[in-house]
Design a protein around this motif. Structure first.
Motif, mmCIF file in Angstrom:
data_model
loop_
_atom_site.group_PDB
_atom_site.id
_atom_site.type_symbol
_atom_site.label_atom_id
_atom_site.label_comp_id
_atom_site.label_asym_id
_atom_site.label_seq_id
_atom_site.Cartn_x
_atom_site.Cartn_y
_atom_site.Cartn_z
ATOM 1 N N ALA A 222 48.968 44.022 55.208
ATOM 2 C CA ALA A 222 47.755 44.010 54.396
ATOM 3 C C ALA A 222 46.672 44.896 55.001
ATOM 4 C CB ALA A 222 47.242 42.580 54.243
ATOM 5 N N GLY A 223 45.977 45.638 54.154
ATOM 6 C CA GLY A 223 44.855 46.448 54.591
ATOM 7 C C GLY A 223 43.569 45.660 54.713
ATOM 8 N N GLY A 224 43.622 44.402 54.329
ATOM 9 C CA GLY A 224 42.472 43.508 54.406
ATOM 10 C C GLY A 224 42.808 42.200 53.725
ATOM 11 N N ILE A 225 41.989 41.198 53.972
ATOM 12 C CA ILE A 225 42.202 39.883 53.374
ATOM 13 C C ILE A 225 40.852 39.252 53.090
ATOM 14 C CG2 ILE A 225 42.338 38.704 55.620
ATOM 15 C CD1 ILE A 225 44.553 36.902 54.336
ATOM 16 N N PHE A 226 40.757 38.527 51.969
ATOM 17 C CA PHE A 226 39.481 37.885 51.659
ATOM 18 C C PHE A 226 39.693 36.490 51.102
ATOM 19 C CE2 PHE A 226 40.419 39.838 47.522
ATOM 20 C CZ PHE A 226 40.029 38.845 46.620
ATOM 21 N N ILE A 227 38.641 35.683 51.221
ATOM 22 C CA ILE A 227 38.594 34.369 50.600
ATOM 23 C C ILE A 227 37.731 34.477 49.355
ATOM 24 C CG2 ILE A 227 36.713 33.748 52.193
ATOM 25 C CD1 ILE A 227 37.479 30.826 51.844
ATOM 26 N N PRO A 228 38.161 33.955 48.217
ATOM 27 C CA PRO A 228 37.342 34.015 47.005
ATOM 28 C C PRO A 228 36.036 33.240 47.173
ATOM 29 C CG PRO A 228 39.628 33.494 46.467
ATOM 30 C CD PRO A 228 39.491 33.370 47.960
ATOM 31 N N ALA A 229 34.967 33.762 46.584
ATOM 32 C CA ALA A 229 33.649 33.140 46.706
ATOM 33 C C ALA A 229 32.879 33.312 45.410
ATOM 34 C CB ALA A 229 32.878 33.763 47.871
ATOM 35 N N SER A 230 31.871 32.493 45.211
ATOM 36 C CA SER A 230 31.029 32.549 44.005
ATOM 37 C C SER A 230 29.587 32.299 44.412
ATOM 38 C CB SER A 230 31.488 31.499 42.982
ATOM 39 O OG SER A 230 32.809 31.774 42.556
ATOM 40 N N GLN B 153 26.739 34.356 43.646
ATOM 41 C CA GLN B 153 25.676 35.117 43.006
ATOM 42 C C GLN B 153 24.383 34.309 42.957
ATOM 43 O OE1 GLN B 153 27.794 36.631 39.303
ATOM 44 N NE2 GLN B 153 26.367 38.323 39.727
ATOM 45 N N GLY B 154 23.286 34.986 43.271
ATOM 46 C CA GLY B 154 21.979 34.366 43.178
ATOM 47 C C GLY B 154 21.434 34.459 41.765
ATOM 48 N N PRO B 155 20.217 33.939 41.526
ATOM 49 C CA PRO B 155 19.655 33.897 40.171
ATOM 50 C C PRO B 155 19.424 35.268 39.551
ATOM 51 C CG PRO B 155 18.042 33.209 41.811
ATOM 52 C CD PRO B 155 19.350 33.267 42.502
ATOM 53 N N ASP B 156 19.295 36.296 40.372
ATOM 54 C CA ASP B 156 19.153 37.655 39.854
ATOM 55 C C ASP B 156 20.481 38.399 39.847
ATOM 56 O OD1 ASP B 156 16.368 37.460 39.395
ATOM 57 O OD2 ASP B 156 15.971 37.843 41.519
ATOM 58 N N GLY B 157 21.566 37.670 40.045
ATOM 59 C CA GLY B 157 22.897 38.269 40.037
ATOM 60 C C GLY B 157 23.303 38.914 41.339
ATOM 61 N N GLU B 158 22.440 38.840 42.342
ATOM 62 C CA GLU B 158 22.680 39.531 43.600
ATOM 63 C C GLU B 158 23.762 38.852 44.431
ATOM 64 O OE1 GLU B 158 19.657 36.346 44.648
ATOM 65 O OE2 GLU B 158 20.140 37.602 42.912
ATOM 66 N N VAL B 159 24.399 39.650 45.286
ATOM 67 C CA VAL B 159 25.418 39.130 46.198
ATOM 68 C C VAL B 159 25.206 39.745 47.574
ATOM 69 C CG1 VAL B 159 27.166 38.775 44.410
ATOM 70 C CG2 VAL B 159 27.056 40.958 45.610
ATOM 71 N N GLN B 160 25.799 39.122 48.573
ATOM 72 C CA GLN B 160 25.815 39.678 49.921
ATOM 73 C C GLN B 160 27.251 39.939 50.345
ATOM 74 O OE1 GLN B 160 23.678 37.210 52.680
ATOM 75 N NE2 GLN B 160 21.678 37.820 51.894
ATOM 76 N N VAL B 161 27.450 41.068 50.992
ATOM 77 C CA VAL B 161 28.746 41.401 51.579
ATOM 78 C C VAL B 161 28.628 41.138 53.074
ATOM 79 C CG1 VAL B 161 30.424 43.229 52.018
ATOM 80 C CG2 VAL B 161 29.231 43.119 49.807
ATOM 81 N N GLY C 52 37.090 39.079 54.980
ATOM 82 C CA GLY C 52 35.765 38.799 54.444
ATOM 83 C C GLY C 52 35.810 37.904 53.233
ATOM 84 N N HIS C 53 34.692 37.914 52.471
ATOM 85 C CA HIS C 53 34.546 37.123 51.260
ATOM 86 C C HIS C 53 34.326 38.066 50.080
ATOM 87 C CE1 HIS C 53 33.045 34.796 54.687
ATOM 88 N NE2 HIS C 53 33.394 33.701 54.056
ATOM 89 N N PHE C 54 34.803 37.662 48.911
ATOM 90 C CA PHE C 54 34.515 38.452 47.717
ATOM 91 C C PHE C 54 34.530 37.548 46.494
ATOM 92 C CE2 PHE C 54 35.794 40.495 43.819
ATOM 93 C CZ PHE C 54 34.805 41.447 43.711
ATOM 94 N N GLY C 55 33.667 37.864 45.539
ATOM 95 C CA GLY C 55 33.694 37.187 44.250
ATOM 96 C C GLY C 55 32.331 37.227 43.590
ATOM 97 N N ILE C 56 32.333 37.057 42.277
ATOM 98 C CA ILE C 56 31.091 36.893 41.541
ATOM 99 C C ILE C 56 31.128 35.536 40.849
ATOM 100 C CG2 ILE C 56 30.647 39.349 41.272
ATOM 101 C CD1 ILE C 56 31.795 39.206 38.460
ATOM 102 N N GLY C 57 30.043 35.188 40.172
ATOM 103 C CA GLY C 57 29.905 33.844 39.624
ATOM 104 C C GLY C 57 28.985 33.035 40.512
ATOM 105 N N HIS C 58 28.818 31.791 40.163
ATOM 106 C CA HIS C 58 27.881 30.952 40.916
ATOM 107 C C HIS C 58 28.374 29.517 40.990
ATOM 108 C CE1 HIS C 58 24.111 29.259 42.406
ATOM 109 N NE2 HIS C 58 24.259 28.314 41.500
#
Length: 513
Positions: free
Chosen positions: A218-226, A228-236, A467-473
């Motif tokens: 694998a070139g990388g691995i992530f755990i799904p996350a949700s 998103q803040g109230p303005d749709g923002e995310v942190q990597v 790392g972590h990745f995902g959108i939603g809340h």
């Protein structure tokens, strides 16, 4: 022509224009699979499938919540692993196996899509304990309720940590299959059942003779996350703190003073108290304000923030709303009344000694006038680079012994080292590219203050970005009324269909980097 929609489902001409620009500027960097995704109606077809499967995808989350696997209580652990394995098979993973460890089992599976690139996915199938009396909606019924400012959400233990996001990733695989598209990457899935007790046997799972060779591809691995803040923002996040979980126990039996069991409190005038003994031991672990670890040698290997990390934190502070942050936590002051940016620097850079709970004697209605023979403190220790779990456990034990508390037991239950992933790694660059393609504001964060066993991946012998990745809340992890938004009333925040498409986009972007 590919149709783009915003999170409200409306046609988004700006997204279409942005995508055309990206395709034109980056065609030389794209794999053939990603180019096909951009040049055909793949997005439209996959989204249509995700929309058609929406009810089934929601039910998958609800059914999963109804089966709580709680490692701390040894509850449904065999059933949880079996259920996880079946979810993986249903989503198209092959060679799915339940892998035994010295603790609770894990689950492993692969999906060979004939791609040049392999992406790892980390799941946890266990959840935290819960007290139904504290919930406004039964924690295992996974009811759909209205969440003001967010929309309709599933409420239940594990809704956002992590069954909702994980099931949404599975939904992306179901949607792609229904639409007739193979994922552009090969996939490796590893799922554990002990994350909520500090992953004490996860390294055994990750380095298993069948699992490790697949992960190393694998070139990388992530755990799904949700998140998103109230303005749709995310942190990597470029890393996460490590953690050690333990309990300190003071007892008359081990101490050789005080009672071996509870006695009448009138005897305190002539008998030592194990409860006070524990409190005295705890006081030696931190400075008088309780905010800085005072364990001997604790800061010996702590790495200060780099100039780049401070720069990133300044950007996070500038892009964040301090008042909203405080309100979401129910606080009105940061430690030492620090300015927001300095508080965030402290959050990223400082190890902590936290009391999760104190238990001793009688805590029910009224008084019981006893002198307890035993008292327990539940602690978690957060670690930063270059600390290690082994070092922390050794130094805590040595500190207690040195300060005259050799009788106070240290029962370590789990934990792992801090995690760091390079900003220029394939995984981080794919995440940033995905958020950009989706029109989502993303900021780089040097370190998540929370913990997950990503160090098992980033350290030898695997040494892959994590790392972590995902959108939603969703919110309320470890707390009553935990929830995961499925139908968003906020046009800047993804509901389950858009979050499903986010994982599809991530796979194509990862293939392209």
């Amino acid at each position: 022509m590919t149709v783009f929609r915003d999170f409200a489902g409306n046609y988004d001409r700006r997204a279409l224009l942005r995508s055309s620009m990206l395709v034109g500027a980056g065609a030389a960097l794209m794999s053939s699979g990603n180019a096909a995704f951009a040049a055909t109606d793949a997005r439209t077809a996959i989204r249509a499938a995700a929309q058609a499967q929406r009810d089934a995808n929601v039910k998958r989350i609800q059914d999963w919540i109804a089966l709580p696997s709680i490692a701390a209580e040894n509850r449904n652990m065999t059933e949880g692993a079996q259920y996880m394995a079946q979810l993986a098979r249903d989503a198209g993973f092959t060679g799915v196996k339940i892998i035994p460890t010295d603790g609770h089992p894990g689950v492993f599976g692969v999906m060979d899509n004939g791609a040049k690139t392999t992406l790892g996915i980390y799941f946890m199938y266990d959840v935290k304990q819960f007290d139904p009396a504290e919930w406004s909606s039964p924690p295992l019924e996974a009811r759909i309720v209205d969440k003001p400012n967010w929309g309709k959400a599933i409420v239940g233990r594990g809704a956002v940590n992590q069954k909702g996001p994980e099931a949404t990733l599975l939904a992306s695989l179901h949607a792609m299959k229904a639409a007739g598209f193979k994922p552009p990457v090969n996939l490796v899935l590893i799922a554990e059942g002990e994350e909520e007790i500090g992953s004490p046997h996860f390294r055994q799972l990750a380095t298993h003779s069948e699992v490790m060779p697949a992960l190393k591809k694998a070139g990388g691995i992530f755990i799904p996350a949700s998140w998103q803040g109230p303005d749709g923002e995310v942190q990597v996040n470029l890393g996460s703190k490590g953690v050690v979980e333990l309990e300190l126990v003071a007892s008359g039996e081990k101490w050789g003073r005080g009672p071996k069991g509870d006695i009448h409190s009138s005897r305190k005038a002539m008998v030592d108290s194990p409860a006070w003994r524990l409190i005295m031991a705890l006081q030696t672990l931190v400075t008088p304000d309780g905010n800085t670890p005072a364990i001997d040698g604790w800061f010996e290997n702590v790495r200060p923030l780099t100039a780049r990390e401070k720069e990133l934190i300044a950007q996070v502070a500038a892009a964040s709303d301090e008042a909203k942050d405080m309100a979401s936590l129910g606080v009105t002051h940061w430690i030492d009344d620090l300015p927001y940016q300095q508080a965030l620097e402290r959050l990223a850079s400082q190890p902590t000694v936290n009391i999760e709970g104190l238990v001793g004697g009688y805590t029910g209605p009224g008084g019981k006038t006893i002198l307890p023979g035993r008292a327990v403190a539940k602690l978690d220790l957060r670690l930063v680079p270059n600390q290690t779990r082994a070092e922390a456990e050794r130094k805590l034990r040595a500190h207690l012994d040195k300060h005259g508390f050799s009788d106070v037991e240290t029962n370590f239950s789990g934990g792992y080292d801090p995690t760091e992933t390079a900003e220029d790694s394939r995984l981080i660059q794919a995440e940033l590219a995905t958020y950009k393609a989706l029109g989502i504001q993303a900021s780089l964060n040097p370190r998540l203050a929370g913990s997950w066993p990503g160090a098992v991946f980033t350290a030898p012998p695997l040494s892959i970005p994590a790392g972590h990745f995902g959108i939603g809340h969703g919110s309320g992890a470890h707390a009553p009324d935990e929830y995961y938004v499925i139908d968003s009333s906020n046009p800047k925040v993804a509901g389950i269909v858009d979050a499903t498409m986010g994982y599809v986009e991530m796979m194509y972007q990862f293939a392209a980097v």
